[in-house]
Design an enzyme around this catalytic site. Structure first.
Site, PDB file in Angstrom:
ATOM      1  N   LYS A  86       0.852  -1.194   0.000  1.00  0.00           N
ATOM      2  CA  LYS A  86       0.000   0.000   0.000  1.00  0.00           C
ATOM      3  C   LYS A  86       0.886   1.242   0.000  1.00  0.00           C
ATOM      4  O   LYS A  86       1.925   1.257   0.667  1.00  0.00           O
ATOM      5  CB  LYS A  86      -0.877  -0.057   1.258  1.00  0.00           C
ATOM      6  CG  LYS A  86      -1.917   1.041   1.388  1.00  0.00           C
ATOM      7  CD  LYS A  86      -2.761   0.772   2.633  1.00  0.00           C
ATOM      8  CE  LYS A  86      -3.828   1.823   2.878  1.00  0.00           C
ATOM      9  NZ  LYS A  86      -4.646   1.527   4.060  1.00  0.00           N
ATOM     10  N   SER A 132      -9.542   1.658   3.460  1.00  0.00           N
ATOM     11  CA  SER A 132      -8.737   2.426   2.532  1.00  0.00           C
ATOM     12  C   SER A 132      -7.748   1.592   1.715  1.00  0.00           C
ATOM     13  O   SER A 132      -7.240   2.091   0.710  1.00  0.00           O
ATOM     14  CB  SER A 132      -7.969   3.498   3.305  1.00  0.00           C
ATOM     15  OG  SER A 132      -7.084   2.909   4.227  1.00  0.00           O
ATOM     16  N   SER A 192      -9.358  -0.809   7.627  1.00  0.00           N
ATOM     17  CA  SER A 192      -8.890  -0.617   6.251  1.00  0.00           C
ATOM     18  C   SER A 192      -8.241  -1.801   5.564  1.00  0.00           C
ATOM     19  O   SER A 192      -7.987  -1.734   4.367  1.00  0.00           O
ATOM     20  CB  SER A 192      -7.915   0.562   6.203  1.00  0.00           C
ATOM     21  OG  SER A 192      -8.648   1.749   6.090  1.00  0.00           O
TER      22      SER A 192
END
Ligand code: GLN
Length: 474
Positions: free
Chosen positions: A79, A154, A178
């Site tokens: 990420k 997210s 997330s």
């Protein structure tokens, strides 16, 4: 055969038998990413570096005649709020769009040490604030199961990349859900470890008392392989725990050994009946298979969403103060320092991030501190007490991961409260610092699998993984 649908151990078997090379594997990854460009799962890609590493892995394997580690030569996506030396670290924000990380996160270093190949950085909601990946400066990311739907957030890019069979595993971050919620939306596994299990060094801070690095994978075994490598104390993160890391592998079903708690408090009255029915069906199946289920009560988790948004925004307002255009941020013309700060932060941050900074700054301001941040902390304590009491009676708690199935693009962006409610079932676990693994179940609605959250005691990752493995076998 689709090699990117295989387990890591199966991929390594093919390589051992010389039916596949690391170079072929990495080329397949980039081909697949190119084919799925429309999903917009990646912010940065490193094909040249990755291909070079794969060639080196092939050479080394030919020399050693054996595979040194299960992660050797395995492509991993991370990420884009996790640092990778020499590459962009954008957090999907305009304010960091050109920032190059001078070091790698401990988790990334540990992966590379075992030979894993970092192939790219995945899309996310700006600074990991969001539940749909729609708040990214680099554009929305789509759900691989159905492109009209959001991938969750997210860590939407990591979930989309794993769910879309572009990589076997990816790292994400989980502050309030997330990793687990996007994993649920994209039909993959998502582990949020205990706070302190994995070093946060190199993870860009959002809410420091909640942030953890997590793992997304298709198989429980792959998740365990990555967890084994990246867990453990790190002197560069004072909140990383000095607790020995157990052997997560081999996995062994403990379905019949553990006491499992189920709480009505996780099944909200606002949830669709059809969804609740499927969970009930699943619990009945578990009982039939000899799993011991107990009813437990967690009355305080209903305060989770309030406590989370007080604590997380306050911590975020403090953590994001560093993006001032001097240490980090945009280079903008201004007549004086005040105008400079205002311009940098107004132009650099997106709407959702600004909303949170403003809320958090208010919550920490003199005269309001006790009323907001203070209350958040008190509610958090109550939630922790609830879980600790429940864990006197049971070893594991089961709950849905998300109160709804994935929603369509644009459906919730206009109403922040609707977006925040996505996390209602994941934030209590984050507030308590507990480990939880979201796994997809066999039941589907509209092609989207429903997901189960397996919650464990502090540092109970092994029990969770063994339990999930038992379900995977079912
Ligand atoms: N979706 C939650 C939020 O918007 C959680 C984010 C996260 O875990 N990073 O804050």
């Amino acid at each position: 055969m689709d090699i990117l649908k295989l387990k890591i151990s199966e991929i390594q078997n093919l390589i051992e038998r010389k039916e596949l090379s690391y170079l072929e594997l990495i080329k397949e990854v980039f081909k697949r990413i190119e084919e799925n460009k429309e999903l917009n799962a990646f912010i940065s890609l490193f094909p040249e570096k990755a291909i070079k590493k794969a060639e080196e892995c092939d050479k080394e394997f030919n020399k050693l005649k054996e595979i040194p580690h299960l992660l050797f030569g395995i492509p991993v996506a991370i990420k884009d709020n996790i640092a990778y030396k020499g590459e962009r670290l954008t957090c999907a924000s305009k304010i960091l769009k050109d920032f190059i990380s001078p070091y790698s996160a401990t988790a990334v270093e540990r992966l590379e040490k075992k030979g894993a190949i970092i192939i790219g950085k995945t899309n996310l909601d700006e600074f990991a604030m969001g539940s749909s990946n729609e708040f990214s400066y680099f554009g929305v990311c789509l759900n691989p199961i159905n492109k009209e739907y959001v991938p969750g957030g997210s860590s939407g890019g990591s979930a989309s990349a794993v769910g879309g069979n572009m990589v076997p595993v990816a790292l994400g971050s989980d502050t309030g859900g997330s990793v687990r919620q996007p994993a649920a939306f994209c039909g993959v596994c998502g582990l949020k470890p205990t706070y302190g299990r994995i070093s946060r060094f190199g993870l860009v801070a959002f809410a420091s008392s909640l942030d953890v690095i997590g793992i997304l994978s298709k198989y429980i075994e792959d998740c365990a392989i990555v967890l084994q490598v990246i867990s453990g104390y790190d002197e560069r993160d004072s909140t990383s725990a000095q607790i020995a890391v157990p052997d997560y592998l081999p996995l062994k079903s403990n379905l019949k050994e553990v006491k499992v708690g189920i709480s009505k408090d996780f099944f909200l009255k606002e949830m669709e009946n059809s969804l609740i029915k499927l969970y009930e069906e699943f619990f009945k199946l578990l009982e039939k298979k000899g799993v011991k289920l107990y009813e437990i009560s967690l009355p305080k988790i209903k305060y989770g969403i309030y406590a989370y948004h007080l604590i997380a925004t306050c911590e975020a307002s403090s953590n994001l103060a560093r993006y001032d255009g001097i240490r980090y941020g945009l280079n903008i013309e201004a007549k004086d320092i005040d105008e400079f700060y205002i311009k940098v932060r107004s132009e650099g941050f997106g709407k959702e991030v600004k909303r949170r900074i403003i809320l958090g700054t208010y919550g920490l301001s003199k005269g309001y501190y006790e009323e907001y941040y203070g209350i958040g902390i008190k509610m958090r304590k109550k939630i922790i007490e609830d879980f600790m009491k429940a864990f006197e009676k049971v070893d594991i708690i089961l709950a849905p991961t998300s109160p709804t199935l994935p929603f369509k693009l644009g459906e919730r962006t206009k109403d922040p409260i609707m977006m925040y409610l996505c996390d209602i079932l994941t934030v209590p676990i984050s507030l308590a610092g507990l480990p939880a693994l979201s796994i997809p179940l066999k039941y589907k609605i509209n092609n989207f699998p429903i997901s189960l959250q397996i919650i464990g005691k502090p540092f109970g990752e092994k029990e969770i993984l063994d339990f999930a493995y038992g379900i995977e076998q079912l």
